[in-house]
Scaffold this motif. Structure first.
Motif: not given
Length: 386
Positions: A34, A161-163, A222
């Motif tokens: 993460r 989790w984000k990608k 991002e």
């Protein structure tokens, strides 16, 4: 093959043994997926227990992952160990988190706030449950156990989790385990082979783009969607940039530089093209040979005008002939999306939501599910009436 992989995983999970530990004996994992970030180096086991390493890790958990909601839940309801933290031993009476970084971070910040008076009152039973609790200790020797446990639990969505971290997680797992994408898909069936492949390609494409002298420094996690949501979602764009599956790099570096110039910007400025379905669909059409003249006009204008003056809509309208005209329907993609939605709903961790979510969060989840039910019933009715 699939049965053998599942058997291996089951055997490894059998190496988890109950253990009672104090919070002071448990250390956050600074290498947690993460917390992945471009260029971040792995912290060796010999330094994990250092105070400065732990302080930085705790601060990253606060800023990147977010622990306030969980801390408040524990403060009110206590630390539930139904879903136990998984640890591995660093040395006698010192353990690092394999799975459960967010919960341990919440416990540590809550204890700190109580000790320094920021949280002046805390129920004695809750405090006792924070200071000493039951966990699971991994006693096996599989170096991939951390990947396996975290992949099983987080990819479906206990706390998604984000990608970018997910992609980095998968790439590192491929490197450390030597397994193929197909084998990894058997270990993490909730992700799916196609998604694993897409994220891995996106990771390597993103890393290559960061090397660009002019635009690489504009890329942060991002912006990962430029690759996972645009380039690798459309074969036309991948082919235009001449993606080489063997080297996992784009051969059309000039095209990549153009793409980055359109979709990135200096800080506090807006890019000319955003991460959106409109950008994805427009570019995937513009790069087709039959649209060469329009693409050349697009390239000239997007280079010359200011971001606030660039009108993507007129190109979108021209490509699809008229503003109201619907895009060609991709039936296989619709089916894939529906199956993905079905999977995500079926694996919602309701028990964990009931334990960890605030009242407002539970209400919001309930409203979303009710709206989904309304939409689904309406579409079923429409489909049956055709």
């Amino acid at each position: 093959m699939q049965k053998q992989e599942k058997l291996k995983v089951s055997e490894e999970l059998a190496n988890l043994k109950p253990i009672r530990v104090t919070l002071d004996q448990v250390f956050l994992d600074p290498n947690n997926p993460r917390l992945a970030a471009p260029g971040k180096e792995k912290v060796p086991d010999s330094r994990i227990t250092e105070e400065s390493v732990q302080n930085r890790c705790l601060e990253e958990m606060r800023k990147i992952v977010g622990i306030d909601d969980l801390r408040e839940s524990i403060k009110t309801s206590g630390f539930w160990t139904v879903d136990r933290v998984v640890l591995r031993e660093l040395k006698p009476n010192q353990y690092v988190v394999v799975e459960g970084n967010r919960r341990i971070a919440a416990l540590k910040t809550l204890k700190q706030s109580y000790e320094n008076g920021t949280t002046p009152e805390l129920d004695s039973k809750i405090l006792k449950g924070i200071e000493k609790f039951e966990a699971l200790l991994y006693k096996g020797a599989n170096p991939d156990i951390g990947w396996i446990i975290q992949g099983f639990r987080h990819t479906p969505g206990i706390e998604p989790w984000k990608k970018y971290p997910t992609a980095k997680f998968l790439v590192e797992f491929v490197k450390t385990s030597g397994k193929s994408i197909t084998e990894i898909a058997l270990i993490f069936p909730s992700i799916g082979r196609s998604t694993i492949g897409l994220l891995i390609r996106s990771y390597y494409g993103f890393e290559q783009a960061k090397e660009d002298e002019d635009f690489g420094d504009r890329l942060d996690p991002e912006k990962f969607g430029l690759f996972s949501e645009i380039i690798f979602k459309k074969p036309n764009l991948r082919d235009w940039l001449e993606w080489d599956e063997r080297t996992r790099r784009f051969k059309n570096e000039e095209g990549l530089k153009k793409f980055l110039s359109w979709t990135t910007s200096e800080k506090k400025q807006k890019p000319k093209l955003t991460i959106s379905p409109q950008t994805r669909d427009l570019l995937s059409e513009l790069v087709k040979p039959e649209n060469k003249e329009l693409f050349e006009r697009f390239e000239r204008e997007v280079e010359e005008v200011k971001p606030e003056d660039f009108d993507i809509g007129k190109y979108y309208k021209e490509i699809f002939k008229e503003k109201e005209k619907r895009l060609p329907i991709d039936i296989p993609e619709i089916i894939r999306n529906l199956k993905e939605m079905e999977k995500q709903i079926s694996i919602l961790p309701i028990a964990h939501v009931q334990l960890e979510a605030t009242k407002e969060q539970r209400t919001e989840i309930l409203k979303i599910l009710e709206r989904l039910m309304t939409f689904i019933q309406r579409q079923i009715k429409n489909l049956k009436n055709i």
